[in-house]
Scaffold this active site. Structure first.
Site, mmCIF file in Angstrom:
data_model
loop_
_atom_site.group_PDB
_atom_site.id
_atom_site.type_symbol
_atom_site.label_atom_id
_atom_site.label_comp_id
_atom_site.label_asym_id
_atom_site.label_seq_id
_atom_site.Cartn_x
_atom_site.Cartn_y
_atom_site.Cartn_z
ATOM 1 N N GLY A 33 35.475 12.048 34.231
ATOM 2 C CA GLY A 33 34.135 12.020 35.007
ATOM 3 C C GLY A 33 33.597 10.706 35.019
ATOM 4 O O GLY A 33 34.243 9.774 34.544
ATOM 5 N N GLY A 35 29.463 8.437 35.062
ATOM 6 C CA GLY A 35 28.023 8.602 34.791
ATOM 7 C C GLY A 35 27.241 7.240 34.571
ATOM 8 O O GLY A 35 27.989 6.300 35.111
ATOM 9 N N VAL A 40 34.844 8.186 32.305
ATOM 10 C CA VAL A 40 35.289 8.599 30.945
ATOM 11 C C VAL A 40 37.010 9.280 31.600
ATOM 12 O O VAL A 40 37.119 9.804 32.739
ATOM 13 C CB VAL A 40 34.957 9.988 30.710
ATOM 14 N N ASP A 148 19.120 11.147 24.457
ATOM 15 C CA ASP A 148 19.675 11.333 25.464
ATOM 16 C C ASP A 148 20.366 12.670 25.457
ATOM 17 O O ASP A 148 21.351 13.099 26.035
ATOM 18 C CB ASP A 148 20.642 10.183 26.121
#
Length: 618
Positions: A33, A35, A40, A148
């Protein structure tokens, strides 16, 4: 195979043209993924354990303050070892592209699970929040505020949730990119004090935990969706929408979403609220704690693709890779036979072979040099892993007396000639310098004592005796004179505002603006005391432990920062600066909630140059 693992290609995406194939020796098998912080990837340890490697975005890696805080947070994160966290097992915070590796969790994120399969049942939400609360317990215990905590940072595994990316948002807050349109974190899951730019504490994560509970139970955020400005306004000024939350979870989410941080429950209280919301008498996590559709996603993620085999495209020098993390080359180096010894006047072999320290481990085409986790030392740092760059030659037989040739003979003849001209002392020095590593040689000076004037057998004058020089050379060095401890300088009632620092060498120590710049003691706006001077350290004394210069000198529990959540009235902190000063901070309190300024009140005692004085006395 694809029919048994629905969505496998969606989970493990193939590497594209701009994706690296290796990261510090880890071969990448797929992309998991991307972000706001970076991408990642899936990789494996040499033992075959899957890991997730997050590579930080290049624009972040070019920010010096981000790098400093990222290194600090990774160091803290490596101390977090909880059942419901994904441990950090390797990292590189100094390279051109910073990265960190965590254990791979074969499960979807809470965000993906809810988006694809809908809200979770009450029992699953209770177990989810209880596990996340345990994760926060160990994260906060390491001095970290997550900052977060959101559904995409919670992974659902077969044996419970895993909280990831703790502390990294704090490093991102420091970069100048956050002021130029780059948003870090999800506004829908921020706390009011975080949205308003006020002090962030462990209670901030509890507010986010309540928002995650609402999202898991209803499928929508507690403060709705829309523009970030609109969501943040509602978080600060309006109440959450919990109309769709099941009744058994109402008390849990209501208390967690209190605007006042002091009114929010502690971690043990959160777990007790989860217990009361659960249908069972105790919180037990069965194997099927998740709905069947979500559990099927876990099964598909267990079958992670293997990394491609690495085959060198060019011949490489035979080498044995050192132990540690990072894949080893697949080729087998041929057995290396030492060359046969051929005696000759121009190939003298040393009598004592000293291995030369091995240089950097060999690299292979297209493969960066491996990185090693903290629990493993690089071979260059271990004497037992030093190898000679050339194999030692066998020691040749010693020639018969009177027929030795070579450089050693020339040195001995030159030394003898010098001895006859300049005296035995000079020759001894030359021989010693040309025979380093051998045992000390005997003093070539004559040992016979001169006969006293008159031919008698009396004692020779000690001042003129050759033995006098030898004995004087063996005398012990005088014991250093102890340097008295410096007088303490006391400074009372200092209000150290967040974003300010103290310099111990000032005649009158008072707060000065600035929190980042190699300061001796700073109160960082992130909510912690910081010692940034080169070689500077902090040490938190135990409650009841008397603070003194001796106690600070003896203390070895060093750290570079201490969060204010660990401080209370009366706690004391020893500060040793890189310039040699020692200070004792006594906490007197913190600013009230309604104060427009965030500060801590403290008393300070400084012993200037006390560290240097202790070193001189030793």
């Amino acid at each position: 195979m694809s029919g048994q693992q629905p969505g496998r290609d969606k989970v493990f995406k193939p590497l594209e043209g701009d994706d690296p194939r290796t990261v510090a020796g880890y071969q990448l098998a797929a992309k998991l993924g991307a972000g706001g912080m970076g991408k990642v990837y899936l990789s494996y340890t040499p033992g075959g354990r899957p890991i997730a490697i997050k590579v930080i975005r290049p624009d972040f890696s070019q920010d010096a303050e981000f790098r400093r805080r990222f290194a600090q947070e990774v160091k803290s994160a490596q101390r977090v070892q909880g059942l419901y966290t994904a441990p950090v097992i390797d990292a590189d915070t100094e390279g051109s592209e910073p990265w960190l590796a965590t254990a791979y969790v074969p499960g979807p994120s809470l965000a993906d699970a809810v988006a694809e399969h809908g809200a979770l049942p009450v029992e699953a939400v209770a177990l989810l929040i209880a596990g996340m609360a345990e994760a926060l317990h160990v994260i906060h215990g390491a001095g970290i505020v997550h900052r977060d905590l959101k559904p995409s940072n919670v992974l659902l595994a077969a044996d419970g949730p895993r909280v990831i990316d703790f502390g990294i948002a704090y490093a991102a807050d420091a970069t100048s990119l956050t002021g130029s349109g780059v948003t870090i974190g999800t506004p829908s899951f921020m706390a009011p004090e975080q949205a308003a730019g006020r002090k962030v504490t462990a209670a901030t994560d509890i507010f986010a935990l309540g928002q995650v509970a609402v999202y898991a139970a209803t499928g929508t955020p507690a403060f709705g969706e829309g523009t970030s400005h609109g969501v943040l306004y509602r978080i600060v000024h309006e109440e959450p929408d919990i109309s769709g939350v099941p009744e058994r979870l109402r008390e849990l989410v209501t208390r967690c979403l209190a605007k006042d941080p002091a009114a929010r429950p502690t971690v043990p209280e959160v777990i007790a609220l989860c217990q009361s919301a659960n249908a069972e008498t105790v919180l037990r996590r069965p194997e099927d704690w998740l709905p069947g559709a979500v559990a099927a996603d876990i099964t598909g993620r267990n079958a992670a693709p293997a990394p491609p085999a690495y085959v060198p495209t060019q011949p490489v020098q035979p080498a044995t890779p050192p132990p540690g993390y990072g894949p080893a080359p697949t080729h087998q180096p041929p057995t290396h036979q030492p060359p046969a010894y051929q005696p000759g006047p121009q190939t003298p072999a040393p009598l004592h072979h000293t291995p030369t320290q091995l240089g950097a481990p060999p690299t292979y085409p297209g493969q960066p040099q491996p990185s090693y986790p903290q629990q493993y030392q690089h071979p260059q740092e271990q004497a037992q892993h030093q190898y000679p760059t050339q194999l030692p030659q066998p020691t040749p037989p010693v020639p018969a007396k009177g027929k030795r040739k070579g450089k050693g003979v020339a040195i001995a003849l030159a030394a003898a000639l010098i001895f006859g001209i300049a005296g035995g002392g000079t020759a001894y020095v030359l021989l010693k310098d040309n025979n380093k590593g051998n045992q000390a040689q005997e003093d070539p000076a004559p040992k016979a004592k001169p006969t006293p004037k008159g031919g008698g057998g009396g004692e020779a004058d000690p001042a003129k005796s050759p033995d006098a020089g030898a004995s004087s050379g063996s005398e012990e060095k005088p014991t250093p004179t102890p340097v008295p401890d410096p007088e303490p300088a006391d400074f009372k009632d200092i209000d150290l505002t967040a974003g300010y620092h103290l310099t111990f060498s000032d005649d009158v120590v008072r707060p000065q603006p600035g929190e980042d710049g190699a300061y001796e003691l700073a109160y960082d706006t992130g909510g912690y005391l910081d010692s940034e001077s080169e070689g500077g350290t902090l040490a938190l004394l135990d409650p009841g432990q008397p603070g003194s210069l001796e106690a600070c000198r003896a203390e070895t529990r060093f750290t570079e920062s201490i969060y204010t959540t660990k401080l209370s009235k009366g706690r004391q902190v020893c500060v040793t600066t890189g310039t040699g000063h020692i200070g004792l901070v006594t906490v007197q309190g913190f600013s009230p909630e309604d104060s427009p300024s965030d500060y801590m009140s403290l008393d300070l005692t400084v012993w200037r140059n006390a560290a240097a004085a202790a070193a001189a006395s030793n």
